[in-house]
Design a protein around this motif. Structure first.
Motif, PDB file in Angstrom:
ATOM      1  N   GLN A  47       0.833  -1.201   0.000  1.00 15.78           N
ATOM      2  CA  GLN A  47       0.000   0.000   0.000  1.00 15.78           C
ATOM      3  C   GLN A  47       0.874   1.259   0.000  1.00 15.78           C
ATOM      4  N   VAL A  48       0.741   2.051  -1.043  1.00 18.15           N
ATOM      5  CA  VAL A  48       1.516   3.300  -1.155  1.00 18.15           C
ATOM      6  C   VAL A  48       0.565   4.472  -0.901  1.00 18.15           C
ATOM      7  N   HIS A  49       0.806   5.172   0.184  1.00 25.83           N
ATOM      8  CA  HIS A  49      -0.063   6.308   0.541  1.00 25.83           C
ATOM      9  C   HIS A  49       0.349   7.558  -0.237  1.00 25.83           C
ATOM     10  N   ALA A  50      -0.635   8.333  -0.635  1.00 30.31           N
ATOM     11  CA  ALA A  50      -0.355   9.563  -1.400  1.00 30.31           C
ATOM     12  C   ALA A  50      -1.384  10.634  -1.089  1.00 30.31           C
ATOM     13  N   SER A  51      -0.959  11.882  -1.212  1.00 29.28           N
ATOM     14  CA  SER A  51      -1.897  13.009  -1.067  1.00 29.28           C
ATOM     15  C   SER A  51      -2.483  13.338  -2.432  1.00 29.28           C
ATOM     16  N   VAL A  52      -3.669  13.889  -2.407  1.00 30.86           N
ATOM     17  CA  VAL A  52      -4.272  14.372  -3.654  1.00 30.86           C
ATOM     18  C   VAL A  52      -3.799  15.805  -3.848  1.00 30.86           C
ATOM     19  N   SER A  53      -3.080  16.036  -4.945  1.00 30.18           N
ATOM     20  CA  SER A  53      -2.522  17.373  -5.177  1.00 30.18           C
ATOM     21  C   SER A  53      -3.371  18.198  -6.127  1.00 30.18           C
ATOM     22  N   VAL A  54      -4.068  17.540  -7.040  1.00 34.10           N
ATOM     23  CA  VAL A  54      -4.896  18.272  -8.006  1.00 34.10           C
ATOM     24  C   VAL A  54      -6.285  17.640  -8.043  1.00 34.10           C
ATOM     25  N   ASN A  55      -7.303  18.456  -7.794  1.00 34.70           N
ATOM     26  CA  ASN A  55      -8.687  17.974  -7.817  1.00 34.70           C
ATOM     27  C   ASN A  55      -9.240  18.058  -9.240  1.00 34.70           C
ATOM     28  N   PRO A  56     -10.395  17.410  -9.498  1.00 32.41           N
ATOM     29  CA  PRO A  56     -11.006  17.569 -10.828  1.00 32.41           C
ATOM     30  C   PRO A  56     -11.239  19.045 -11.134  1.00 32.41           C
ATOM     31  N   GLN A  57     -10.959  19.432 -12.374  1.00 34.69           N
ATOM     32  CA  GLN A  57     -10.963  20.856 -12.709  1.00 34.69           C
ATOM     33  C   GLN A  57     -12.291  21.388 -13.221  1.00 34.69           C
ATOM     34  N   ASN A  58     -13.152  20.503 -13.687  1.00 32.40           N
ATOM     35  CA  ASN A  58     -14.448  20.957 -14.202  1.00 32.40           C
ATOM     36  C   ASN A  58     -15.415  19.790 -14.216  1.00 32.40           C
ATOM     37  N   ALA A  59     -16.610  20.045 -14.791  1.00 40.22           N
ATOM     38  CA  ALA A  59     -17.654  19.012 -14.772  1.00 40.22           C
ATOM     39  C   ALA A  59     -17.259  17.782 -15.578  1.00 40.22           C
ATOM     40  N   ILE A  60     -16.483  17.972 -16.625  1.00 42.25           N
ATOM     41  CA  ILE A  60     -16.104  16.840 -17.476  1.00 42.25           C
ATOM     42  C   ILE A  60     -15.002  16.018 -16.808  1.00 42.25           C
ATOM     43  N   ASP A  61     -14.104  16.715 -16.150  1.00 42.77           N
ATOM     44  CA  ASP A  61     -12.904  16.090 -15.599  1.00 42.77           C
ATOM     45  C   ASP A  61     -13.245  15.169 -14.426  1.00 42.77           C
ATOM     46  N   GLN A  62     -12.890  13.916 -14.529  1.00 43.12           N
ATOM     47  CA  GLN A  62     -13.103  12.970 -13.435  1.00 43.12           C
ATOM     48  C   GLN A  62     -11.774  12.300 -13.096  1.00 43.12           C
ATOM     49  N   SER A  63     -10.779  13.115 -12.859  1.00 42.16           N
ATOM     50  CA  SER A  63      -9.472  12.569 -12.483  1.00 42.16           C
ATOM     51  C   SER A  63      -8.834  13.468 -11.434  1.00 42.16           C
ATOM     52  N   GLN A 116      -8.837  13.699   0.007  1.00 37.42           N
ATOM     53  CA  GLN A 116      -7.629  14.379   0.487  1.00 37.42           C
ATOM     54  C   GLN A 116      -6.387  13.510   0.248  1.00 37.42           C
ATOM     55  N   SER A 117      -6.559  12.211   0.456  1.00 39.65           N
ATOM     56  CA  SER A 117      -5.443  11.291   0.257  1.00 39.65           C
ATOM     57  C   SER A 117      -5.985   9.956  -0.239  1.00 39.65           C
ATOM     58  N   VAL A 118      -5.098   9.164  -0.806  1.00 39.86           N
ATOM     59  CA  VAL A 118      -5.493   7.863  -1.354  1.00 39.86           C
ATOM     60  C   VAL A 118      -4.405   6.833  -1.075  1.00 39.86           C
ATOM     61  N   ILE A 119      -4.746   5.561  -1.311  1.00 43.24           N
ATOM     62  CA  ILE A 119      -3.747   4.486  -1.230  1.00 43.24           C
ATOM     63  C   ILE A 119      -3.681   3.818  -2.598  1.00 43.24           C
ATOM     64  N   VAL A 120      -2.468   3.688  -3.126  1.00 45.48           N
ATOM     65  CA  VAL A 120      -2.285   2.977  -4.394  1.00 45.48           C
ATOM     66  C   VAL A 120      -1.859   1.551  -4.061  1.00 45.48           C
ATOM     67  N   LEU A 121      -2.528   0.577  -4.657  1.00 48.64           N
ATOM     68  CA  LEU A 121      -2.179  -0.828  -4.414  1.00 48.64           C
ATOM     69  C   LEU A 121      -1.155  -1.261  -5.468  1.00 48.64           C
ATOM     70  N   VAL A 122       0.060  -1.504  -4.989  1.00 50.55           N
ATOM     71  CA  VAL A 122       1.150  -1.885  -5.894  1.00 50.55           C
ATOM     72  C   VAL A 122       1.442  -3.375  -5.670  1.00 50.55           C
ATOM     73  N   PRO A 123       1.477  -4.187  -6.731  1.00 58.32           N
ATOM     74  CA  PRO A 123       1.759  -5.613  -6.539  1.00 58.32           C
ATOM     75  C   PRO A 123       3.072  -5.818  -5.772  1.00 58.32           C
ATOM     76  N   LYS A 124       3.063  -6.781  -4.827  1.00 54.99           N
ATOM     77  CA  LYS A 124       4.231  -6.951  -3.950  1.00 54.99           C
ATOM     78  C   LYS A 124       5.486  -7.349  -4.709  1.00 54.99           C
ATOM     79  N   GLY A 125       5.331  -8.041  -5.815  1.00 58.27           N
ATOM     80  CA  GLY A 125       6.504  -8.495  -6.580  1.00 58.27           C
ATOM     81  C   GLY A 125       7.221  -7.392  -7.324  1.00 58.27           C
ATOM     82  N   ARG A 126       6.603  -6.234  -7.462  1.00 57.25           N
ATOM     83  CA  ARG A 126       7.175  -5.172  -8.314  1.00 57.25           C
ATOM     84  C   ARG A 126       8.351  -4.486  -7.615  1.00 57.25           C
TER      85      ARG A 126
END
Lengths: 273, 170
Positions: A107-123, A263-273
């Motif tokens: 589990q790789v913890h990360a902060s969200v640095s950029v929020n969605p910018q408009n109605a279309i943007d979902q990232s 505000q923050s998320v967890i990225v699931l990285v395969p253990k073998g990587r």
């Protein structure tokens, strides 16, 4: 003006059709990251003050509701712990190897640095990248609810872009936890809301309001296994219906994650990587 | 000097938008960057507006890890257009910044949808149309303080400085 328009069109073409500019974009985004973090830190006290003020309004009723919820959850926890113990013993006795679950990932913890910018943007943009082992396609979950947030779309050395589950191109094979044969595809409900739809669920399957929907993981012997480990909670069923026209059930799902305030998320990285 | 000032203003506006304004869903449709850019373009003309728009777009595309050039293209065109408006009929008109912001807010939203559509990306025009009234309202509310601030930083040019403009005689 003409030159700048032409340059923009060249940038769009190169950026959209190839990854030639990814290195430059990644480096530039990495340079911008400290400024974004600094702006976030400056704004945080004001944001916290707003949240504090808003929290005061319904603190009393929320406290009462949470107390009763804790009682129910305590009873549920006791039952669940017993079931987990039994599951571990049975797996060991049968030498059973199931589908990959969340424990098979780092589990790789990360902060969200950029929020969605408009109605279309979902990232959203996050503050970890390939230097932390993150790659495109990695699954992202919420650290609080452990619910599914989305997948990494593009990964650069120190930053990455995450496509949210509410993006119109998102689709995740999911299953009803209490009715494991009710398998469908979780897709955004549309209309700009965060509501999701569990599509392609056969009418013969039983789905009830309040049921928890989880990721199904890889089903059968598919040549392309699912990138989502089994068992990540997606949301709860808010309504279900069926009619003569649609061959499948219409199942509405309320996501577990509040996509509007990540505000923050967890990225699931395969253990073998 | 004007270039450095504009770069700083737009950089701060972009940071504010990326890290603060978009934090709240209800304010996500507002664009302080667009308002700041249009104000600068109105006060400094078409070429300045186009260059500022290109740079700002590139900054936003880079920071959001989006497809490079999309925002640049739109902001270059609108920066130039509003700059030209500022050089000609909008001069000293009180309503000019409000009219510019209202017009460009709508055109920018649908321009973005159009570009997304051309690139084969999801382009929910209905969703954008539903969010447009709130975007218009928020951007118009932002216009008053932002334009006032930018007008202080970039005082209107004297007649002698407007070398590229057509002088109306009579």
């Amino acid at each position: 003006m003409g030159l700048l328009v032409l340059l923009s069109l060249v940038l769009i073409t190169v950026s959209f059709r190839s990854s030639a500019l990814d290195g430059v974009q990644g480096t530039a985004a990495g340079i911008l990251k400290p400024f974004e973090v600094a702006a976030d830190r400056v704004a945080r006290p004001f944001r916290d003050a707003v949240s504090w003020g808003r929290g005061l309004v319904d603190a009393k009723s929320e406290n009462k509701r949470l107390k009763s919820q804790i009682q129910t959850l305590r009873q549920q926890l006791t039952l669940d712990e017993g079931a987990v113990q039994q599951n571990v013993q049975l797996k060991a006795a049968l030498n059973y190897h199931g589908l990959p679950t969340i424990v098979d990932f780092r589990q790789v913890h990360a902060s969200v640095s950029v929020n969605p910018q408009n109605a279309i943007d979902q990232s959203v943009g996050i503050t970890v990248g390939t230097n932390n082992g993150v790659r495109a396609g990695d699954v992202v979950i919420d650290p609080v609810s452990k619910g599914l947030v989305g997948t990494v779309d593009r990964a650069f050395p120190s930053v990455a872009s995450v496509t949210l589950l509410t993006d119109t191109q998102s689709a995740v094979t999911s299953v009803d936890l209490t009715s494991p044969t009710a398998v469908g595809i979780i897709q955004p409900g549309g209309g700009g809301s965060d509501a999701l739809v569990l599509d392609l669920v056969s009418k013969t399957k039983v789905v009830r309001e309040g049921d928890t929907i989880i990721t199904a993981g890889s089903l059968g012997r598919s040549a392309l296994p699912s990138i989502f480990p089994r068992g990540i909670p997606v949301g709860t069923v808010t309504s279900q219906s069926s009619n003569d026209v649609n061959p499948f059930k219409n199942v509405q799902v309320k996501p577990l994650v509040d996509f509007s305030s990540l505000q923050s998320v967890i990225v699931l990285v395969p253990k073998g990587r | 000097m004007n270039g450095i000032k504009a770069a700083l203003v737009l950089f701060v506006a972009a940071l504010f938008q990326l890290s603060v304004l978009t934090e709240y869903r209800q304010f996500r449709t507002a664009s302080i960057v667009l308002v700041a850019l249009l104000s600068i373009a109105l006060l400094r003309g078409s070429i300045f507006g186009a260059i500022a728009g290109f740079g700002t777009g590139l900054l936003l595309d880079t920071a959001t890890l989006g497809t490079l050039g999309i925002t640049s293209l739109l902001l270059t065109v609108f920066g130039f257009w509003i700059g030209r408006y500022g050089e000609t009929t909008a001069r000293d008109r009180f309503h000019a910044p409000f009219l510019s912001v209202a017009t460009v807010t709508g055109l920018y939203a649908f321009g973005l949808v159009g570009l997304q559509f051309v690139l084969g990306q999801p382009a929910p025009a209905g969703l954008v149309a539903r969010g447009l009234p709130l975007a218009l309202l928020l951007n118009l509310v932002l216009t008053l303080p932002v334009y006032a601030l930018i007008r202080r930083l970039f005082p209107p040019l004297e007649l002698g400085d407007r070398v590229r403009e057509v002088r109306l005689l009579g």
